[in-house]
Design a protein around this motif. Structure first.
Motif, PDB file in Angstrom:
ATOM      1  N   PRO A   1       0.829  -1.271  -0.053  1.00  0.00           N
ATOM      2  CA  PRO A   1       0.076  -0.120   0.041  1.00  0.00           C
ATOM      3  C   PRO A   1       0.837   1.193  -0.093  1.00  0.00           C
ATOM      4  CG  PRO A   1       0.009  -1.073   2.298  1.00  0.00           C
ATOM      5  CD  PRO A   1       0.506  -2.031   1.341  1.00  0.00           C
ATOM      6  N   LEU A   2       2.030   1.187   0.190  1.00  0.00           N
ATOM      7  CA  LEU A   2       2.883   2.377   0.433  1.00  0.00           C
ATOM      8  C   LEU A   2       3.801   2.361  -0.797  1.00  0.00           C
ATOM      9  CD1 LEU A   2       3.759   2.112   4.274  1.00  0.00           C
ATOM     10  CD2 LEU A   2       1.887   3.366   3.221  1.00  0.00           C
ATOM     11  N   GLY A   3       3.807   1.581  -1.582  1.00  0.00           N
ATOM     12  CA  GLY A   3       4.848   1.503  -2.700  1.00  0.00           C
ATOM     13  C   GLY A   3       6.246   1.327  -2.372  1.00  0.00           C
ATOM     14  N   GLU A   4       6.287   0.627  -1.457  1.00  0.00           N
ATOM     15  CA  GLU A   4       7.772   0.177  -0.933  1.00  0.00           C
ATOM     16  C   GLU A   4       8.511  -0.946  -1.654  1.00  0.00           C
ATOM     17  OE1 GLU A   4       6.701  -0.701   3.212  1.00  0.00           O
ATOM     18  OE2 GLU A   4       7.230   1.252   3.631  1.00  0.00           O
ATOM     19  N   LYS A   5       7.575  -1.827  -2.181  1.00  0.00           N
ATOM     20  CA  LYS A   5       8.141  -2.715  -3.208  1.00  0.00           C
ATOM     21  C   LYS A   5       8.009  -2.680  -4.444  1.00  0.00           C
ATOM     22  CE  LYS A   5       5.407  -6.262  -1.461  1.00  0.00           C
ATOM     23  NZ  LYS A   5       5.285  -7.778  -0.990  1.00  0.00           N
ATOM     24  N   SER A   6       7.344  -1.628  -5.217  1.00  0.00           N
ATOM     25  CA  SER A   6       7.121  -1.389  -6.476  1.00  0.00           C
ATOM     26  C   SER A   6       8.306  -1.156  -7.349  1.00  0.00           C
ATOM     27  CB  SER A   6       5.852  -0.352  -6.737  1.00  0.00           C
ATOM     28  OG  SER A   6       6.461   0.706  -6.224  1.00  0.00           O
ATOM     29  N   GLN A   7       9.089  -0.153  -6.558  1.00  0.00           N
ATOM     30  CA  GLN A   7      10.416  -0.004  -7.370  1.00  0.00           C
ATOM     31  C   GLN A   7      11.414  -1.284  -7.681  1.00  0.00           C
ATOM     32  OE1 GLN A   7      10.965   2.820  -9.302  1.00  0.00           O
ATOM     33  NE2 GLN A   7      12.294   1.351 -10.268  1.00  0.00           N
ATOM     34  N   LEU A   8      11.417  -1.838  -6.566  1.00  0.00           N
ATOM     35  CA  LEU A   8      12.089  -3.239  -6.706  1.00  0.00           C
ATOM     36  C   LEU A   8      11.426  -4.220  -7.528  1.00  0.00           C
ATOM     37  CD1 LEU A   8      14.610  -5.040  -5.504  1.00  0.00           C
ATOM     38  CD2 LEU A   8      12.861  -5.723  -3.667  1.00  0.00           C
ATOM     39  N   ILE A   9      10.239  -4.248  -7.778  1.00  0.00           N
ATOM     40  CA  ILE A   9       9.657  -5.407  -8.578  1.00  0.00           C
ATOM     41  C   ILE A   9      10.035  -5.027  -9.905  1.00  0.00           C
ATOM     42  CG2 ILE A   9       7.473  -6.202  -9.384  1.00  0.00           C
ATOM     43  CD1 ILE A   9       6.619  -5.921  -6.193  1.00  0.00           C
ATOM     44  N   ARG A  10       9.785  -3.595 -10.228  1.00  0.00           N
ATOM     45  CA  ARG A  10      10.024  -2.939 -11.846  1.00  0.00           C
ATOM     46  C   ARG A  10      11.545  -3.277 -12.177  1.00  0.00           C
ATOM     47  NH1 ARG A  10       6.528   1.897 -10.074  1.00  0.00           N
ATOM     48  NH2 ARG A  10       8.371   2.489  -9.300  1.00  0.00           N
ATOM     49  N   ASP A  11      12.443  -3.093 -10.908  1.00  0.00           N
ATOM     50  CA  ASP A  11      13.911  -3.204 -11.457  1.00  0.00           C
ATOM     51  C   ASP A  11      14.320  -4.732 -11.622  1.00  0.00           C
ATOM     52  OD1 ASP A  11      14.110  -0.366 -10.700  1.00  0.00           O
ATOM     53  OD2 ASP A  11      15.050  -0.785  -8.995  1.00  0.00           O
ATOM     54  N   LEU A  12      13.576  -5.813 -10.869  1.00  0.00           N
ATOM     55  CA  LEU A  12      13.843  -7.044 -11.129  1.00  0.00           C
ATOM     56  C   LEU A  12      13.407  -7.397 -12.627  1.00  0.00           C
ATOM     57  CD1 LEU A  12      13.362  -8.322  -7.565  1.00  0.00           C
ATOM     58  CD2 LEU A  12      15.698  -8.222  -8.897  1.00  0.00           C
TER      59      LEU A  12
ATOM     60  N   ALA B   1      16.321  -7.597 -19.653  1.00  0.00           N
ATOM     61  CA  ALA B   1      17.573  -7.538 -20.054  1.00  0.00           C
ATOM     62  C   ALA B   1      18.488  -8.788 -20.041  1.00  0.00           C
ATOM     63  CB  ALA B   1      18.393  -6.707 -19.191  1.00  0.00           C
ATOM     64  N   GLU B   2      18.423  -9.671 -19.038  1.00  0.00           N
ATOM     65  CA  GLU B   2      19.089 -11.044 -19.378  1.00  0.00           C
ATOM     66  C   GLU B   2      18.518 -12.090 -20.264  1.00  0.00           C
ATOM     67  OE1 GLU B   2      19.865 -14.756 -16.194  1.00  0.00           O
ATOM     68  OE2 GLU B   2      20.062 -12.612 -15.515  1.00  0.00           O
ATOM     69  N   HIS B   3      17.310 -12.229 -20.475  1.00  0.00           N
ATOM     70  CA  HIS B   3      16.448 -12.945 -21.299  1.00  0.00           C
ATOM     71  C   HIS B   3      16.217 -12.637 -22.776  1.00  0.00           C
ATOM     72  CE1 HIS B   3      16.100 -16.304 -18.385  1.00  0.00           C
ATOM     73  NE2 HIS B   3      15.851 -15.308 -17.285  1.00  0.00           N
ATOM     74  N   LYS B   4      16.371 -11.333 -23.022  1.00  0.00           N
ATOM     75  CA  LYS B   4      16.147 -10.812 -23.997  1.00  0.00           C
ATOM     76  C   LYS B   4      15.034 -11.393 -24.991  1.00  0.00           C
ATOM     77  CE  LYS B   4      20.975  -9.682 -24.505  1.00  0.00           C
ATOM     78  NZ  LYS B   4      21.163  -9.688 -23.169  1.00  0.00           N
ATOM     79  N   PRO B   5      13.633 -11.179 -24.550  1.00  0.00           N
ATOM     80  CA  PRO B   5      12.734 -12.020 -25.192  1.00  0.00           C
ATOM     81  C   PRO B   5      12.393 -11.284 -26.834  1.00  0.00           C
ATOM     82  CG  PRO B   5      11.717 -10.371 -23.639  1.00  0.00           C
ATOM     83  CD  PRO B   5      13.256 -10.452 -23.476  1.00  0.00           C
ATOM     84  N   LEU B   6      11.734 -12.306 -27.558  1.00  0.00           N
ATOM     85  CA  LEU B   6      11.533 -11.861 -28.730  1.00  0.00           C
ATOM     86  C   LEU B   6      10.256 -11.062 -28.843  1.00  0.00           C
ATOM     87  CD1 LEU B   6      12.302 -15.270 -30.861  1.00  0.00           C
ATOM     88  CD2 LEU B   6      13.863 -13.307 -30.591  1.00  0.00           C
ATOM     89  N   GLY B   7       9.432 -11.793 -28.010  1.00  0.00           N
ATOM     90  CA  GLY B   7       8.082 -10.676 -28.089  1.00  0.00           C
ATOM     91  C   GLY B   7       8.157  -9.869 -26.828  1.00  0.00           C
ATOM     92  N   GLN B   8       7.001  -9.283 -26.334  1.00  0.00           N
ATOM     93  CA  GLN B   8       6.777  -8.410 -25.298  1.00  0.00           C
ATOM     94  C   GLN B   8       6.913  -9.243 -24.083  1.00  0.00           C
ATOM     95  OE1 GLN B   8       2.994  -6.431 -24.807  1.00  0.00           O
ATOM     96  NE2 GLN B   8       1.895  -8.331 -25.450  1.00  0.00           N
ATOM     97  N   ALA B   9       7.343  -8.485 -22.858  1.00  0.00           N
ATOM     98  CA  ALA B   9       7.439  -9.101 -21.278  1.00  0.00           C
ATOM     99  C   ALA B   9       6.000  -8.730 -20.711  1.00  0.00           C
ATOM    100  CB  ALA B   9       8.538  -8.401 -20.634  1.00  0.00           C
ATOM    101  N   LEU B  10       5.345  -9.782 -20.207  1.00  0.00           N
ATOM    102  CA  LEU B  10       4.073  -9.613 -19.560  1.00  0.00           C
ATOM    103  C   LEU B  10       4.540 -10.117 -18.090  1.00  0.00           C
ATOM    104  CD1 LEU B  10       1.634 -10.982 -22.311  1.00  0.00           C
ATOM    105  CD2 LEU B  10       1.933  -8.422 -21.442  1.00  0.00           C
ATOM    106  N   VAL B  11       3.853  -9.551 -17.254  1.00  0.00           N
ATOM    107  CA  VAL B  11       4.120  -9.825 -15.847  1.00  0.00           C
ATOM    108  C   VAL B  11       2.767 -10.620 -15.267  1.00  0.00           C
ATOM    109  CG1 VAL B  11       4.664  -9.152 -13.449  1.00  0.00           C
ATOM    110  CG2 VAL B  11       5.992  -8.035 -15.539  1.00  0.00           C
ATOM    111  N   PHE B  12       2.791 -11.527 -14.406  1.00  0.00           N
ATOM    112  CA  PHE B  12       1.591 -12.066 -13.416  1.00  0.00           C
ATOM    113  C   PHE B  12       1.996 -11.413 -12.070  1.00  0.00           C
ATOM    114  CE2 PHE B  12      -0.054 -14.940 -10.288  1.00  0.00           C
ATOM    115  CZ  PHE B  12      -1.256 -14.584 -10.303  1.00  0.00           C
TER     116      PHE B  12
END
Length: 128
Positions: free
Chosen positions: A78-89, A95-106
């Motif tokens: 609720p305070l956004g404390e994890k959101s930046q870490l999740i976006r960074d990961l 960057a590491e896997h270099k997907p051919l298509g788009q990246a989607l997150v569950f």
């Protein structure tokens, strides 16, 4: 080429992503990794996301599943404390896997309907 998917029927074409073969996945939303940067803090519930934020995985798409602890009962961050870490990961994985298509997150809170966590939010519907 992207696979086609009908959310209403839950039927997918063979050209789709393998994750689409999982029973019940028609009720899950996958968030575009690029949309994570644009989400407000706290992140909205699944049912409150704008349609442009989500997509159905195609054959060439990279699907990332985030597993995490909820420190609060009604919202995982609720305070956004994890959101930046999740976006960074997520960006690191792309960057590491270099997907051919788009990246989607569950991410559970963004991927499946949730109960209200703030005043004025509607309750989940029976369909949700």
């Amino acid at each position: 080429m992207r696979g086609s998917w009908s959310w209403a029927s839950g039927v997918h074409q063979p050209s789709g992503h393998p994750i689409l073969a999982i029973p019940g996945v028609e009720h899950v939303r996958f968030v575009r990794a690029s949309a994570l940067q644009k989400l407000p803090i706290p992140w909205p519930r699944c049912q409150d996301l704008d349609a442009w934020c989500c997509d159905v995985p195609g054959k060439e798409d990279f699907v990332i599943s985030v597993s995490h602890i909820w420190a609060y009962a009604a919202h995982p961050d609720p305070l956004g404390e994890k959101s930046q870490l999740i976006r960074d990961l997520v960006e690191q994985a792309i960057a590491e896997h270099k997907p051919l298509g788009q990246a989607l997150v569950f991410f559970d809170f963004l991927g499946v309907p949730q109960q209200p966590f703030a005043n004025g939010q509607r309750a989940r519907t029976e369909e949700e």
